[in-house]
Design an enzyme around this catalytic site. Structure first.
Site, PDB file in Angstrom:
ATOM      1  N   SER A   1      44.768  21.467  45.042  1.00  0.00           N
ATOM      2  CA  SER A   1      45.793  22.507  45.061  1.00  0.00           C
ATOM      3  C   SER A   1      47.139  22.020  44.537  1.00  0.00           C
ATOM      4  O   SER A   1      47.981  22.831  44.142  1.00  0.00           O
ATOM      5  CB  SER A   1      45.966  23.064  46.478  1.00  0.00           C
ATOM      6  OG  SER A   1      46.244  22.013  47.395  1.00  0.00           O
TER       7      SER A   1
ATOM      8  N   ASP B   1      54.209  23.438  55.613  1.00  0.00           N
ATOM      9  CA  ASP B   1      53.662  22.853  54.388  1.00  0.00           C
ATOM     10  C   ASP B   1      54.706  21.907  53.797  1.00  0.00           C
ATOM     11  O   ASP B   1      55.661  22.341  53.160  1.00  0.00           O
ATOM     12  CB  ASP B   1      53.327  23.963  53.388  1.00  0.00           C
ATOM     13  CG  ASP B   1      52.639  23.429  52.135  1.00  0.00           C
ATOM     14  OD1 ASP B   1      52.575  22.189  51.974  1.00  0.00           O
ATOM     15  OD2 ASP B   1      52.188  24.243  51.320  1.00  0.00           O
TER      16      ASP B   1
ATOM     17  N   HIS C   1      52.843  20.637  49.461  1.00  0.00           N
ATOM     18  CA  HIS C   1      52.980  21.408  48.226  1.00  0.00           C
ATOM     19  C   HIS C   1      54.461  21.617  47.904  1.00  0.00           C
ATOM     20  O   HIS C   1      55.333  21.157  48.651  1.00  0.00           O
ATOM     21  CB  HIS C   1      52.269  22.764  48.358  1.00  0.00           C
ATOM     22  CG  HIS C   1      50.787  22.631  48.551  1.00  0.00           C
ATOM     23  ND1 HIS C   1      50.195  22.681  49.791  1.00  0.00           N
ATOM     24  CD2 HIS C   1      49.784  22.432  47.666  1.00  0.00           C
ATOM     25  CE1 HIS C   1      48.891  22.526  49.674  1.00  0.00           C
ATOM     26  NE2 HIS C   1      48.612  22.366  48.387  1.00  0.00           N
TER      27      HIS C   1
END
Length: 552
Positions: free
Chosen positions: A277, A519, A522
């Site tokens: 990702s 998160d 990311h």
């Protein structure tokens, strides 16, 4: 008297005649010599003769006839050898002088600076301009703008051929492009700028972040192809300073990312991101950067019509006007996830010796950007018990770094066997650092209060062990692989993560509960992955093939 009979003269008379003729010849000779001296004396005042004498003075000062614009021929063998010896000594002296100058320049600007002696082809043929010298670097700025309209084309390939510009002046033709010195003691701003921007051998991943108030590559909220978990602006993040930083390499400047130029070079080609990702993060960034430069945005679309990209699979954005695609293939380990039928039933394994089944989706690409790393930190992979498989053997226990190295070796072998390096350019993007505080993503780790980069380098992490493994694998490959070493530059940017803004929360209660599952791995878009793509662009200009070999 017979008229046909020759008249005879006595010997004394003939002797006197010879004396008269000899005296007459001597007088004529003296007259001609005197006339010649007078003629030359008047002729020396003409410009041509003065130029000749200046050349003579210059040659005399240099004590060598090898630099004369003409040569004297002789049949004497020793004279010929002496001339050849003098010529060679002159050329050797010129070469030695040039090497000393290059060494002085390198000492002034550092090893990552503007001059690289191994890239300078010093001529010893008597010409002042090397045939294959490095050319002036031309900066690529935002669309339609150039900082130097008179700069020559840059040579960014390691074995590029150079041609003399047809319209260059005679003075420019005589000067080596790689030679930044000048006989005139004047400041030449173009030459100085050439020094700053000569980045072919510069380590573009060694640098620092500097404040930059210019707009991001695409405005907030303008790109509909950003996944919801990366779109921090639409998810309510109130601060925007995380986009006001620019990566500045130490020792050189690099061209700005020109999206139109990127697409022109990509025309008719296929660029694929393969990995987890974090590579999807980078893929969405590049799609948005390139899309921003296209006038008709409807001519940029995902070929299957999908708008969500979190599920595993293959996704491709087509840029219709350029007949090219920018794709993403989800393959978080690069090697194959599998199952094994044991005595007590089946269980999941990771085949370290077999590539993922997605390879048919990208083996024919023109540019491939691989990555793998973050999924190797999950509990199952990091514990490594009855999980890693090679052939029919299941390792009871295997350290994760050992398993990661074996997987990279499988990837490297597949690349060498299946990729045509004459066509396809292979990249591996390095490990992107995380910034969890107080735990990991599933144990209360936080980064939502971070609004500035790290300034104190003592707080930076060590070079990732997984990238040390990569450093051992790549040199053994026969296929050239360009390593995008973004670990250090991401480590500074603790302010760039989605944190609690990975979702659009409808209530404060939902947002408060999200603080336990932040998160911090990311990145927000626009944001840090835009810089990764900037460095991908520069790396292609540095070492790329075909359309990427030269700056326009």
């Amino acid at each position: 008297m017979d008229s046909n009979k020759k008249l005879a003269f006595s010997e004394p008379f003939l002797s006197q005649r010879r004396k008269v003729v000899s005296g007459f010849s001597l007088g004529v000779g003296i007259f001609l010599l005197f006339f010649t001296v007078i003629f030359l004396n008047s002729s020396l005042k003409s410009p041509k003769v003065q130029v000749f004498l200046q050349g003579f003075d210059s040659v005399a000062a240099n004590s060598s006839f090898s630099s004369w614009p003409f040569s004297f021929s002789t049949n004497h063998p020793s004279s010929s050898n002496a001339s050849a010896t003098a010529t060679q000594e002159y050329k050797n002296a010129s070469l030695h002088s040039e090497e000393q100058r290059v060494q002085q320049e390198e000492e002034t600007h550092g090893t990552n600076g503007t001059l690289v002696s191994e890239k300078l082809n010093l001529s010893v043929s008597g010409n002042t301009r090397p045939e294959n010298s490095s050319q002036t670097v031309k900066d690529v700025n935002s669309i339609g703008e150039e900082r130097r309209s008179n700069a020559s084309n840059s040579v960014l390939g390691e074995e590029a051929n150079q041609e003399t510009p047809k319209n260059s002046s005679s003075r420019a033709e005589k000067k080596s492009v790689g030679d930044f010195s000048s006989s005139e003691k004047t400041y030449n701003p173009e030459v100085e700028e050439m020094k700053i921007n000569f980045y072919e051998k510069c380590n573009i991943f060694d640098g620092k972040w500097v404040r930059d108030e210019s707009k991001p590559y695409y405005p907030f909220g303008s790109c509909p192809h950003i996944g919801g978990d990366f779109n921090c602006y639409l998810n309510g993040r109130p601060d925007t300073d995380y986009v006001k930083w620019k990566w500045q390499p130490n020792g050189c400047d690099i061209p700005s990312l020109n999206a139109t130029d990127f697409l022109e070079r990509l025309r008719g080609q296929k660029l694929v991101f393969v990995g987890d990702s974090l590579n999807r993060n980078m893929w969405e960034s590049l799609v948005c950067i390139l899309r921003q430069s296209v006038a008709d945005k409807k001519r940029v679309y995902e070929i299957s019509g999908r708008t969500e990209f979190k599920k595993k699979g293959f996704y491709a954005f087509r840029f219709e006007d350029y007949n090219c695609t920018v794709d993403f293939v989800s393959s978080p380990f690069l090697v194959q996830e599998s199952t094994f039928q044991g005595k007590n039933g089946s269980f999941e394994t990771l085949r370290l010796d077999v590539m993922d089944q997605t390879t048919h989706m990208y083996h024919d690409a023109d540019i491939i950007v691989f990555n793998t790393g973050h999924w190797w930190t999950h509990e199952k992979t990091s514990r490594g018990e009855d999980y890693y498989q090679e052939g029919n053997y299941i390792h009871p226990r295997l350290k994760v770094l050992d398993a990661y190295t074996r997987a990279l070796t499988t990837w490297a072998r597949w690349i060498d066997r299946n990729i045509d390096s004459n066509r396809t350019q292979v990249f591996f993007r390095g490990y992107s650092l995380t910034h969890f505080k107080g735990g990991q993503w599933n144990s209360g780790g936080q980064c939502d209060k971070e609004t500035e980069p790290i300034y104190n380098e003592t707080y930076l992490q060590k070079y990732p062990s997984k990238m040390r493994a990569l450093d051992h694998v790549i040199p053994k490959m026969k296929t050239p692989v360009m390593y995008l070493n973004i670990s250090r530059l991401t480590d500074y940017r603790k302010d760039g993560h989605p944190s609690i803004y990975r979702l659009d929360y409808k209530t404060n209660q939902h947002q408060n509960s999200a603080e336990h599952y932040q998160d911090c791995s990311h990145w927000c878009l626009p944001g840090v992955p835009d810089t990764w793509n900037h460095l991908l662009y520069v790396s292609l200009l540095q070492h790329g093939k075909a359309t990427w070999k030269y700056l326009n």
